[in-house]
Design a protein around this motif. Structure first.
Motif, mmCIF file in Angstrom:
data_model
loop_
_atom_site.group_PDB
_atom_site.id
_atom_site.type_symbol
_atom_site.label_atom_id
_atom_site.label_comp_id
_atom_site.label_asym_id
_atom_site.label_seq_id
_atom_site.Cartn_x
_atom_site.Cartn_y
_atom_site.Cartn_z
ATOM 1 N N GLU A 161 23.711 -3.901 -8.163
ATOM 2 C CA GLU A 161 22.659 -4.655 -7.483
ATOM 3 C C GLU A 161 21.321 -4.316 -8.137
ATOM 4 N N GLN A 162 20.548 -5.334 -8.422
ATOM 5 C CA GLN A 162 19.265 -5.134 -9.092
ATOM 6 C C GLN A 162 18.163 -4.942 -8.052
ATOM 7 N N TRP A 163 17.408 -3.846 -8.215
ATOM 8 C CA TRP A 163 16.323 -3.525 -7.288
ATOM 9 C C TRP A 163 15.010 -3.416 -8.051
ATOM 10 N N LEU A 164 13.981 -3.982 -7.473
ATOM 11 C CA LEU A 164 12.630 -3.791 -7.999
ATOM 12 C C LEU A 164 11.971 -2.683 -7.194
ATOM 13 N N GLY A 165 11.603 -1.611 -7.874
ATOM 14 C CA GLY A 165 10.897 -0.510 -7.220
ATOM 15 C C GLY A 165 9.452 -0.469 -7.687
ATOM 16 N N VAL A 166 8.535 -0.371 -6.749
ATOM 17 C CA VAL A 166 7.106 -0.339 -7.073
ATOM 18 C C VAL A 166 6.453 0.808 -6.313
ATOM 19 N N CYS A 167 5.690 1.615 -7.040
ATOM 20 C CA CYS A 167 4.911 2.682 -6.411
ATOM 21 C C CYS A 167 3.476 2.178 -6.252
ATOM 22 N N PHE A 168 3.062 1.994 -5.012
ATOM 23 C CA PHE A 168 1.717 1.507 -4.704
ATOM 24 C C PHE A 168 0.804 2.682 -4.356
ATOM 25 N N LYS A 169 -0.441 2.571 -4.782
ATOM 26 C CA LYS A 169 -1.465 3.523 -4.346
ATOM 27 C C LYS A 169 -2.408 2.803 -3.391
ATOM 28 N N VAL A 170 -2.565 3.370 -2.200
ATOM 29 C CA VAL A 170 -3.479 2.823 -1.199
ATOM 30 C C VAL A 170 -4.657 3.783 -1.087
ATOM 31 N N GLU A 171 -5.850 3.250 -1.244
ATOM 32 C CA GLU A 171 -7.056 4.082 -1.204
ATOM 33 C C GLU A 171 -7.933 3.648 -0.036
ATOM 34 N N PHE A 172 -8.174 4.583 0.883
ATOM 35 C CA PHE A 172 -9.081 4.366 2.004
ATOM 36 C C PHE A 172 -10.393 5.071 1.649
ATOM 37 N N SER A 173 -11.469 4.329 1.540
ATOM 38 C CA SER A 173 -12.707 4.944 1.062
ATOM 39 C C SER A 173 -13.907 4.488 1.872
ATOM 40 N N CYS A 174 -14.820 5.401 2.049
ATOM 41 C CA CYS A 174 -16.162 5.154 2.574
ATOM 42 C C CYS A 174 -17.016 6.234 1.919
ATOM 43 N N ASP A 175 -17.752 7.037 2.695
ATOM 44 C CA ASP A 175 -18.385 8.207 2.092
ATOM 45 C C ASP A 175 -17.358 9.323 1.906
ATOM 46 N N LEU A 176 -16.180 9.142 2.485
ATOM 47 C CA LEU A 176 -15.026 10.008 2.265
ATOM 48 C C LEU A 176 -13.915 9.162 1.650
ATOM 49 N N LYS A 177 -12.903 9.828 1.111
ATOM 50 C CA LYS A 177 -11.830 9.067 0.469
ATOM 51 C C LYS A 177 -10.489 9.733 0.723
ATOM 52 N N ARG A 178 -9.484 8.902 0.947
ATOM 53 C CA ARG A 178 -8.114 9.380 1.122
ATOM 54 C C ARG A 178 -7.177 8.424 0.401
ATOM 55 N N GLU A 179 -6.154 8.984 -0.244
ATOM 56 C CA GLU A 179 -5.199 8.171 -0.988
ATOM 57 C C GLU A 179 -3.787 8.422 -0.481
ATOM 58 N N GLU A 180 -2.978 7.378 -0.515
ATOM 59 C CA GLU A 180 -1.572 7.472 -0.144
ATOM 60 C C GLU A 180 -0.730 6.771 -1.202
ATOM 61 N N LEU A 181 0.482 7.274 -1.402
ATOM 62 C CA LEU A 181 1.436 6.633 -2.298
ATOM 63 C C LEU A 181 2.592 6.084 -1.476
ATOM 64 N N HIS A 182 2.954 4.843 -1.743
ATOM 65 C CA HIS A 182 4.068 4.188 -1.058
ATOM 66 C C HIS A 182 5.015 3.644 -2.127
ATOM 67 N N PHE A 183 6.228 4.178 -2.170
ATOM 68 C CA PHE A 183 7.217 3.749 -3.163
ATOM 69 C C PHE A 183 8.247 2.883 -2.443
ATOM 70 N N LEU A 184 8.152 1.574 -2.652
ATOM 71 C CA LEU A 184 9.024 0.618 -1.975
ATOM 72 C C LEU A 184 10.018 0.020 -2.962
ATOM 73 N N GLY A 185 11.151 -0.419 -2.422
ATOM 74 C CA GLY A 185 12.148 -1.094 -3.236
ATOM 75 C C GLY A 185 12.644 -2.346 -2.540
ATOM 76 N N ILE A 186 12.931 -3.381 -3.324
ATOM 77 C CA ILE A 186 13.446 -4.627 -2.765
ATOM 78 C C ILE A 186 14.632 -5.098 -3.601
ATOM 79 N N SER A 187 15.684 -5.515 -2.923
ATOM 80 C CA SER A 187 16.858 -6.034 -3.608
ATOM 81 C C SER A 187 16.566 -7.442 -4.112
#
Length: 318
Positions: A161-187
């Protein structure tokens, strides 16, 4: 954040092994390698040389390096080794020439046989270069799971089965900053989405070559459609988060703008039109800077991706 010499060595060796460099010597403090053509192109900054090799078809001669991960311990061990192996002066000299011309210092090795030393520690430019090269070359991968021995011996074709996997970076920013990584896969065939895709890949042996006796299920999604579905899925997930931090950031922005307004209130009453225009320009620039710094923003970007051909059926626990 920092890294121990062992962690630096682990990261470094992962890249060297992935690019098929030849290890000449290795210890807990260093590694001596002859770079592969792929690694040499990425790390040695020799575009004219590689352009010549590719144009003429001449055999390529890659460089060799001794990468030292713990310079203090390595130098101590090297000094001890040299002390123990100390030999009489003149070793390595031609005996006839030495008789008439005396002992001459040994010349350094130059050219292709030379092995250069580089200290690689956390924060070094070479480590940053390795990370950048890995990020550049690993943006998109195309891998196949190696079937287990019993499956390979059955003699019939295994469904992949072929899967597309993508690692996304989400950045929440103002005068402070926080980053998250989300690694999703879809068939690509069933449209199923798995949120923690690394759990699916863990424990699977992946290679870039298609194994024997396997067939890939036909895809019902294009890459563009699959990527859009993953992005929509992540955006919908992010929309359910608590954004109290954004309201707090706007409140801080309001306070900063009030301070700027109070400071420039009297200055903007300047009668000289030329000076007043300059002050007004400064005032607008300061407000723009504060808005850029404090205005809450959420940005989403794809860091890496890959097409993974996995034994069907696939689940996070398989």
């Amino acid at each position: 954040m920092t890294m121990t010499p062992q962690e630096v060595q682990e990261h470094f060796m992962t890249y060297l092994e992935a690019t098929e460099c030849s290890v000449i010597e290795k210890s807990s403090e260093h590694v001596t390698v002859k770079l592969s053509p792929q690694a040499d192109k990425m790390l040695t900054n020799r575009p004219y040389y590689w352009g010549f090799v590719e144009r003429t078809g001449a055999p390529a001669e890659t460089l060799s390096f001794t990468f030292v991960f713990d310079p203090t311990k390595y130098d101590e061990a090297l000094a001890k080794q040299q002390k123990n192996s100390a030999s009489p002066a003149g070793q390595g000299q031609d005996p006839v020439l030495s008789r008439y011309y005396g002992t001459a210092p040994l010349l350094p090795v130059l050219g292709p046989g030379r092995i250069q030393r580089e200290d690689v520690t956390y924060g070094s430019s070479r480590l940053a270069q390795i990370w950048n090269a890995a990020r550049e070359e690993g943006k998109c991968v195309y891998l196949f799971q190696q079937p287990s021995a019993p499956a390979a011996q059955r003699g019939r074709s295994t469904a992949y089965e072929q899967w597309l996997g993508v690692c996304f970076k989400v950045e929440f920013s103002c005068d402070l900053k926080r980053e998250e990584l989300h690694f999703l896969g879809i068939s690509m065939s069933s449209r199923a989405i798995i949120e923690h895709f690394p759990a699916v890949l863990e424990g699977r042996e992946l290679h870039p070559r298609l194994p024997e006796r396997v067939h890939v299920k036909p895809a019902v999604l294009t890459l563009t459609e699959a990527a859009a579905l993953l992005e929509d899925y992540l955006i919908e997930k992010l929309s359910r988060l608590d954004y109290g931090w954004a309201a707090q950031a706007r409140e801080r922005l309001k306070q900063e703008l009030a301070v700027i307004d109070g400071y420039y209130e009297d200055l903007l009453k300047e009668e000289d039109e030329e000076k007043k225009a300059l002050i007004a320009e400064q005032y607008e620039n300061r407000k723009s800077e504060m808005q850029w710094q404090y205005e809450p923003k959420v940005s989403l970007s794809a860091i890496t991706s890959g097409l993974f051909h996995l034994c069907s059926p696939v689940s996070a626990s398989s």
